[in-house]
Write a protein that holds these residues in place. Sequence first.
Motif, PDB file in Angstrom:
ATOM      1  N   HIS A  65      47.896  16.113  23.489  1.00 20.88           N
ATOM      2  CA  HIS A  65      47.283  17.161  24.327  1.00 20.88           C
ATOM      3  C   HIS A  65      48.376  17.893  25.097  1.00 20.88           C
ATOM      4  O   HIS A  65      49.053  17.319  25.933  1.00 20.88           O
ATOM      5  N   HIS A  67      49.727  22.037  26.691  1.00 14.09           N
ATOM      6  CA  HIS A  67      49.406  23.436  27.022  1.00 14.09           C
ATOM      7  C   HIS A  67      50.708  24.225  27.050  1.00 14.09           C
ATOM      8  O   HIS A  67      51.382  24.280  28.080  1.00 14.09           O
ATOM      9  N   HIS A 261      41.083  13.430  28.976  1.00 11.85           N
ATOM     10  CA  HIS A 261      41.037  12.826  30.315  1.00 11.85           C
ATOM     11  C   HIS A 261      39.970  11.737  30.466  1.00 11.85           C
ATOM     12  O   HIS A 261      40.299  10.580  30.621  1.00 11.85           O
ATOM     13  N   ASP A 312      49.648  17.083  28.630  1.00 13.37           N
ATOM     14  CA  ASP A 312      48.880  18.091  29.367  1.00 13.37           C
ATOM     15  C   ASP A 312      49.775  19.200  29.918  1.00 13.37           C
ATOM     16  O   ASP A 312      49.475  19.786  30.947  1.00 13.37           O
TER      17      ASP A 312
END
Length: 442
Positions: A65, A67, A261, A312
């Motif tokens: 995960h 970004h 999460h 993240d």
Amino acid sequence: MILIGNGKVVTRDAARLFIENGAVAIEGKLIKEVGDTAALKTKYAAAEYIDARGRLVMPGLINAHMHYYSTFARGMNLGGKPATTFGEILRGLWWRLDKELTLEDVYYSCIGPMIDEVRSGVTSVIDHHASPFAVEGSLFKIAEAAKLFGIRSNFCYETSDRDGDKIAAVGIKENVDFANYCNAQNDDMVKALFGIHAQMTISEKTLNQCIEAAASANVGFHIHAAEGIEDVIDALSKYDMRVIERLHHHKVLSEKSIAVHCIHITAEEMDMLKESGAAVVHNPQSNMGNAVGVSPVLEMLKKGILVGMGTDGYTSDITESLKTAAILHKHALAIPSIAWMEPHQMLFENNKTIMERFINGKVGTLKQDHYADIIIADYKAPTPLNADTLNSHILFGLSGRHVDTTIINGKIIMKERELMGIDEEALLAKSRELAEKLWKRI
Ligand SMILES: [Zn+2]
């Protein structure tokens, strides 16, 4: 053909976990054979030889995960008071930054983290993207950057209603267009999921449209779930359901989906996750930084839920997350005997399983017919290193900075710290220039 020899080979293959003087033969995109250096050197005498000089040879790391779009936040001055809640962090930082991103910014946001990924041995990445005023074509821009660096990737656009119906509709279209493109490409280097920001930013109407669109493109979902308590309050107040309950009710969760999460969830919601087969991704550093709480990952793993690990966007070097996960749960529960094996399980076993759900081939293990995603790390062990002590060395000693050669899909991307065919300085200079311009618009 390439032969990496004279290395301490960490295979992650249960049949032979560690080879003291090992070699890996690569043919095209795949690993042809893993074995002892002497034997493979004789067998593949004509191969291009890479001397690992006693360094660690490992499977490339997987970030489940990420970004990329968050890059330009580094050093950004927001002014005003610091955020006091997760909701304030979203509104005050991320939703101000992502609104300003142009397609060019999206591309250059990838440059810094992609360089860092190659430099820290991350070879596969599942990204979750947002740029609400530059949605159309954004996933294709990120894919273009990933192609430049040769990183195995999975992309989605985080659909949400926070900027109105029109932008939500373009988000849905971007997910579908990109998924259709990936389906047509049929290439394990680039895959798609259907992105949704979180249940708290998506109405029933938009959620139903997402479900229909994802089915048409034959992809699962990648969604933040119960990250902050705000998500739970939203679900309970609007739908009289908790977060996982709502997603489960709509059949958003399945073996093709990732719920990121899963912090504020009940035992019943864990059962729903388990029943659905969805993967969960734990992001320990980001969770601590946002002060959103501790995900009950140890309980989830006990229940047999597939929990992987991501950064993240907090960092590109996932070895940092491994170290953080190992101490976060001990600290939170004040029990030093726990969370010794689980961080390794999440990063090395479960991330592999998650990644493999979306591709046709195999990754994450140095084994015949697996993709040749391989790193060489210059880690010098101060104590005996073998199959029994390996995980301890990786947890306490290894950092992404030790990686000096990165091979993805059989291609040498970085050799002895040099990124092949990439003008890092020119790309980063452009990234800095665009970031500065964006900061002035904030
Ligand atoms: Zn995230």
